[in-house]
Design a protein around this motif. Structure first.
Motif, PDB file in Angstrom:
ATOM      1  N   TYR A   1       0.826  -1.215   0.000  1.00  0.00           N
ATOM      2  CA  TYR A   1       0.000   0.000   0.000  1.00  0.00           C
ATOM      3  C   TYR A   1       0.859   1.264   0.000  1.00  0.00           C
ATOM      4  N   GLY A   2       2.103   1.137   0.405  1.00  0.00           N
ATOM      5  CA  GLY A   2       3.030   2.265   0.363  1.00  0.00           C
ATOM      6  C   GLY A   2       3.209   2.805  -1.047  1.00  0.00           C
ATOM      7  N   TYR A   3       3.087   1.936  -2.043  1.00  0.00           N
ATOM      8  CA  TYR A   3       3.183   2.381  -3.440  1.00  0.00           C
ATOM      9  C   TYR A   3       2.060   3.355  -3.785  1.00  0.00           C
ATOM     10  N   VAL A   4       0.889   3.081  -3.254  1.00  0.00           N
ATOM     11  CA  VAL A   4      -0.260   3.968  -3.476  1.00  0.00           C
ATOM     12  C   VAL A   4       0.035   5.339  -2.872  1.00  0.00           C
ATOM     13  N   ALA A   5       0.582   5.340  -1.664  1.00  0.00           N
ATOM     14  CA  ALA A   5       0.917   6.608  -1.004  1.00  0.00           C
ATOM     15  C   ALA A   5       1.962   7.375  -1.805  1.00  0.00           C
ATOM     16  N   ILE A   6       2.939   6.670  -2.348  1.00  0.00           N
ATOM     17  CA  ILE A   6       3.973   7.329  -3.153  1.00  0.00           C
ATOM     18  C   ILE A   6       3.362   7.980  -4.382  1.00  0.00           C
ATOM     19  N   VAL A   7       2.448   7.305  -5.040  1.00  0.00           N
ATOM     20  CA  VAL A   7       1.808   7.865  -6.236  1.00  0.00           C
ATOM     21  C   VAL A   7       0.994   9.107  -5.872  1.00  0.00           C
ATOM     22  N   VAL A   8       0.310   9.086  -4.749  1.00  0.00           N
ATOM     23  CA  VAL A   8      -0.445  10.262  -4.306  1.00  0.00           C
ATOM     24  C   VAL A   8       0.507  11.444  -4.095  1.00  0.00           C
ATOM     25  N   VAL A   9       1.651  11.191  -3.496  1.00  0.00           N
ATOM     26  CA  VAL A   9       2.640  12.255  -3.276  1.00  0.00           C
ATOM     27  C   VAL A   9       3.190  12.761  -4.613  1.00  0.00           C
ATOM     28  N   VAL A  10       3.461  11.861  -5.540  1.00  0.00           N
ATOM     29  CA  VAL A  10       3.963  12.266  -6.865  1.00  0.00           C
ATOM     30  C   VAL A  10       2.932  13.147  -7.568  1.00  0.00           C
ATOM     31  N   TYR A  11       1.653  12.771  -7.472  1.00  0.00           N
ATOM     32  CA  TYR A  11       0.597  13.576  -8.092  1.00  0.00           C
ATOM     33  C   TYR A  11       0.538  14.972  -7.461  1.00  0.00           C
ATOM     34  N   CYS A  12       0.709  15.030  -6.142  1.00  0.00           N
ATOM     35  CA  CYS A  12       0.728  16.332  -5.454  1.00  0.00           C
ATOM     36  C   CYS A  12       1.911  17.176  -5.925  1.00  0.00           C
ATOM     37  N   CYS A  13       3.058  16.543  -6.095  1.00  0.00           N
ATOM     38  CA  CYS A  13       4.240  17.266  -6.595  1.00  0.00           C
ATOM     39  C   CYS A  13       4.002  17.787  -8.008  1.00  0.00           C
TER      40      CYS A  13
ATOM     41  N   ASN B   1       1.138  18.590  -9.273  1.00  0.00           N
ATOM     42  CA  ASN B   1       0.215  19.714  -9.158  1.00  0.00           C
ATOM     43  C   ASN B   1       0.909  20.974  -8.672  1.00  0.00           C
ATOM     44  N   MET B   2       1.856  20.823  -7.762  1.00  0.00           N
ATOM     45  CA  MET B   2       2.614  21.996  -7.315  1.00  0.00           C
ATOM     46  C   MET B   2       3.450  22.549  -8.466  1.00  0.00           C
ATOM     47  N   TRP B   3       4.054  21.669  -9.247  1.00  0.00           N
ATOM     48  CA  TRP B   3       4.827  22.120 -10.404  1.00  0.00           C
ATOM     49  C   TRP B   3       3.928  22.884 -11.388  1.00  0.00           C
ATOM     50  N   MET B   4       2.734  22.360 -11.616  1.00  0.00           N
ATOM     51  CA  MET B   4       1.787  23.057 -12.492  1.00  0.00           C
ATOM     52  C   MET B   4       1.450  24.430 -11.922  1.00  0.00           C
ATOM     53  N   GLY B   5       1.270  24.500 -10.622  1.00  0.00           N
ATOM     54  CA  GLY B   5       0.986  25.785  -9.980  1.00  0.00           C
ATOM     55  C   GLY B   5       2.111  26.784 -10.205  1.00  0.00           C
ATOM     56  N   PHE B   6       3.350  26.314 -10.119  1.00  0.00           N
ATOM     57  CA  PHE B   6       4.497  27.193 -10.389  1.00  0.00           C
ATOM     58  C   PHE B   6       4.490  27.658 -11.843  1.00  0.00           C
ATOM     59  N   GLN B   7       4.043  26.806 -12.747  1.00  0.00           N
ATOM     60  CA  GLN B   7       3.970  27.192 -14.154  1.00  0.00           C
ATOM     61  C   GLN B   7       2.927  28.303 -14.351  1.00  0.00           C
TER      62      GLN B   7
ATOM     63  N   GLN C   1      -6.044  24.011 -13.541  1.00  0.00           N
ATOM     64  CA  GLN C   1      -7.360  23.962 -12.904  1.00  0.00           C
ATOM     65  C   GLN C   1      -8.042  22.617 -13.143  1.00  0.00           C
ATOM     66  N   ASN C   2      -7.917  22.097 -14.359  1.00  0.00           N
ATOM     67  CA  ASN C   2      -8.527  20.806 -14.658  1.00  0.00           C
ATOM     68  C   ASN C   2      -7.915  19.703 -13.799  1.00  0.00           C
ATOM     69  N   SER C   3      -6.611  19.784 -13.599  1.00  0.00           N
ATOM     70  CA  SER C   3      -5.947  18.796 -12.762  1.00  0.00           C
ATOM     71  C   SER C   3      -6.443  18.883 -11.322  1.00  0.00           C
ATOM     72  N   LEU C   4      -6.641  20.107 -10.832  1.00  0.00           N
ATOM     73  CA  LEU C   4      -7.168  20.283  -9.482  1.00  0.00           C
ATOM     74  C   LEU C   4      -8.596  19.756  -9.360  1.00  0.00           C
ATOM     75  N   GLU C   5      -9.383  19.939 -10.406  1.00  0.00           N
ATOM     76  CA  GLU C   5     -10.765  19.462 -10.392  1.00  0.00           C
ATOM     77  C   GLU C   5     -10.835  17.937 -10.332  1.00  0.00           C
ATOM     78  N   MET C   6      -9.878  17.274 -10.966  1.00  0.00           N
ATOM     79  CA  MET C   6      -9.878  15.811 -11.003  1.00  0.00           C
ATOM     80  C   MET C   6      -9.215  15.186  -9.769  1.00  0.00           C
ATOM     81  N   MET C   7      -8.480  15.986  -9.009  1.00  0.00           N
ATOM     82  CA  MET C   7      -7.712  15.462  -7.883  1.00  0.00           C
ATOM     83  C   MET C   7      -8.558  14.712  -6.853  1.00  0.00           C
TER      84      MET C   7
END
Length: 132
Positions: A9-21, A23-29, A65-71
């Protein structure tokens, strides 16, 4: 004490963190695009009547914004699916995250049709897989 979730299940947590990262990168863009195209806060979008680069900025903004909506949907599906099938959920979730990158970069070109290339196609397939 019995574990509720397996070690995988740790793999699932890692993917959630990667998705958050991602999204933060998109926010910086979006922040970079705000500065480049001179779109000041609190405006969410640029007006074409006031800014000649409004379409490009708005595409960057919409991609994020679309990425945030799907999160929320993505998080719920990967967390619940990961309880029973953590490796499959993590693999599909990572695949989905990668496609979100391509979706965003395609959208950010200023031509919304570019989001419909590889990113949208693979995004649709991976999201369907996560749902199943």
């Amino acid at each position: 004490m019995e574990m509720i979730m397996g070690k995988e299940y740790g793999y699932v947590a890692i993917v959630v963190v990667v998705y958050c990262c991602l999204n933060m990168w998109m926010g910086f863009q979006v922040v970079k695009a705000r500065k480049k195209y001179k779109v000041n806060f609190p405006n969410l979008y640029a007006l074409e009547s006031e800014n000649k680069n409004a379409k490009i900025f708005n595409c960057v903004q919409r991609g994020h914004q679309n990425s945030l909506e799907m999160m929320p949907v993505f998080f719920i599906l990967i967390v619940l699916g990961g309880m029973e099938h953590p490796c499959v959920s993590a693999a599909l979730g990572l695949f989905y995250t990668v496609t979100r990158y391509f979706y965003f970069t395609g959208y950010s070109t200023g031509d919304p049709q570019n989001r419909l290339t590889i990113g949208y196609f693979i995004f649709s397939i991976s999201f369907l897989g996560i749902c199943l």
